[in-house]
Design an enzyme around this catalytic site. Structure first.
Site, short mmCIF file in Angstrom:
data_model
loop_
_atom_site.label_atom_id
_atom_site.label_comp_id
_atom_site.label_asym_id
_atom_site.label_seq_id
_atom_site.Cartn_x
_atom_site.Cartn_y
_atom_site.Cartn_z
N HIS A 57 -2.71 7.24 7.07
CA HIS A 57 -1.78 8.16 6.40
C HIS A 57 -2.49 9.44 5.95
O HIS A 57 -1.92 10.52 6.00
CB HIS A 57 -1.15 7.49 5.17
CG HIS A 57 0.07 6.68 5.47
ND1 HIS A 57 1.18 7.20 6.11
CD2 HIS A 57 0.39 5.39 5.20
CE1 HIS A 57 2.11 6.26 6.22
NE2 HIS A 57 1.65 5.14 5.68
N GLN A 96 2.82 9.92 1.33
CA GLN A 96 4.14 9.27 1.40
C GLN A 96 5.06 9.69 0.26
O GLN A 96 6.27 9.46 0.34
CB GLN A 96 3.98 7.74 1.41
CG GLN A 96 3.38 7.22 2.69
CD GLN A 96 3.29 5.71 2.66
OE1 GLN A 96 2.33 5.15 2.13
NE2 GLN A 96 4.29 5.03 3.20
N GLY A 98 0.82 -1.20 0.00
CA GLY A 98 0.00 0.00 0.00
C GLY A 98 0.85 1.25 0.00
O GLY A 98 2.01 1.21 0.41
N CYS A 127 5.86 -0.17 7.37
CA CYS A 127 5.48 0.96 6.52
C CYS A 127 6.68 1.35 5.66
O CYS A 127 7.80 1.39 6.14
CB CYS A 127 5.07 2.13 7.41
SG CYS A 127 4.63 3.62 6.48
N LEU A 128 6.41 1.65 4.37
CA LEU A 128 7.49 2.05 3.47
C LEU A 128 8.16 3.35 3.94
O LEU A 128 9.30 3.61 3.56
CB LEU A 128 6.96 2.23 2.04
CG LEU A 128 6.47 0.95 1.35
CD1 LEU A 128 5.83 1.29 0.01
CD2 LEU A 128 7.61 -0.04 1.16
N HIS A 177 -4.38 1.16 7.57
CA HIS A 177 -3.04 1.77 7.61
C HIS A 177 -2.98 2.96 6.64
O HIS A 177 -2.48 4.04 7.00
CB HIS A 177 -2.01 0.70 7.24
CG HIS A 177 -0.60 1.17 7.20
ND1 HIS A 177 0.35 0.75 8.11
CD2 HIS A 177 0.04 2.01 6.36
CE1 HIS A 177 1.51 1.34 7.83
NE2 HIS A 177 1.35 2.10 6.77
N GLU A 178 -3.53 2.77 5.44
CA GLU A 178 -3.50 3.85 4.44
C GLU A 178 -4.46 4.98 4.82
O GLU A 178 -4.16 6.15 4.61
CB GLU A 178 -3.81 3.31 3.04
CG GLU A 178 -2.86 2.22 2.53
CD GLU A 178 -1.39 2.56 2.70
OE1 GLU A 178 -1.02 3.75 2.61
OE2 GLU A 178 -0.60 1.63 2.94
#
Ligand SMILES: [Zn+2]
Length: 169
Positions: A138, A50, A45, A92-93, A134-135
């Site tokens: 963000h 991000q 995701g 997380c990226l 999670h997204e």
């Protein structure tokens, strides 16, 4: 185009994103870049924040490109339902190298616009429910580290500060 992924600590990641006003070619290009960036990472995701774009857009694919039908694009998403509880590891990226156990609802239903501006509703259970939430976080400026409490959070924050001081973050 693959875009650079911002890391925890950069301002855009910690501020709420604004709704998309119109599905313009620029927004569709943003979506395409996000998909490419997510697959290249690779990740399950990616939110627009991000890559430094403060808009309410995210992409999710828990198959990481193996099943085309798993790709989800959400513009201006909202939760319709959330229930149950799952307690699983999450990463997380934007926080590479760190994982932590985060409690979240086991099921989530999210509604938003897709790349063409069509209204879509997605139901996620387990990993997909976790990825959707999670997204969504963000888009509100919340990174999974912010959901941790006490010693777990302190440990990660201290290690991030150390990396930052060493110029490695
Ligand atoms: Zn993330």
């Amino acid at each position: 185009m693959i875009r650079p992924i911002l890391k925890y600590g950069e301002a855009v990641l910690h501020e709420p994103a604004a709704p998309v006003e119109d599905i313009t070619p620029e927004v569709q290009q943003l979506v395409d870049d996000m998909i490419e960036t997510m697959y290249a990472a690779p990740g399950v995701g990616l939110a627009a924040t991000q890559i430094g774009v403060p808009l309410r857009v995210f992409v999710v694919d828990i198959s990481v490109g193996r099943r085309p039908e798993d790709l989800i694009v959400m513009i201006n998403p909202e939760f319709l339902e959330r229930d149950g509880l799952q307690v699983e590891e999450e990463g997380c990226l934007s926080v590479p190298g760190f994982n932590a156990t985060v409690p979240r609802p086991a099921r989530a239903v999210v509604r938003g616009l897709d790349r063409e501006g069509q209204m879509r509703t997605v139901e996620g259970i387990g990993l997909l429910a976790r990825a959707l939430q999670h997204e969504m976080d963000h888009l509100d400026g919340v990174v999974f580290v912010d959901r941790l409490r006490g010693i777990k959070r302190d440990l990660i924050v201290r290690r991030l500060q150390k990396l930052k001081r060493a110029g490695r973050w």
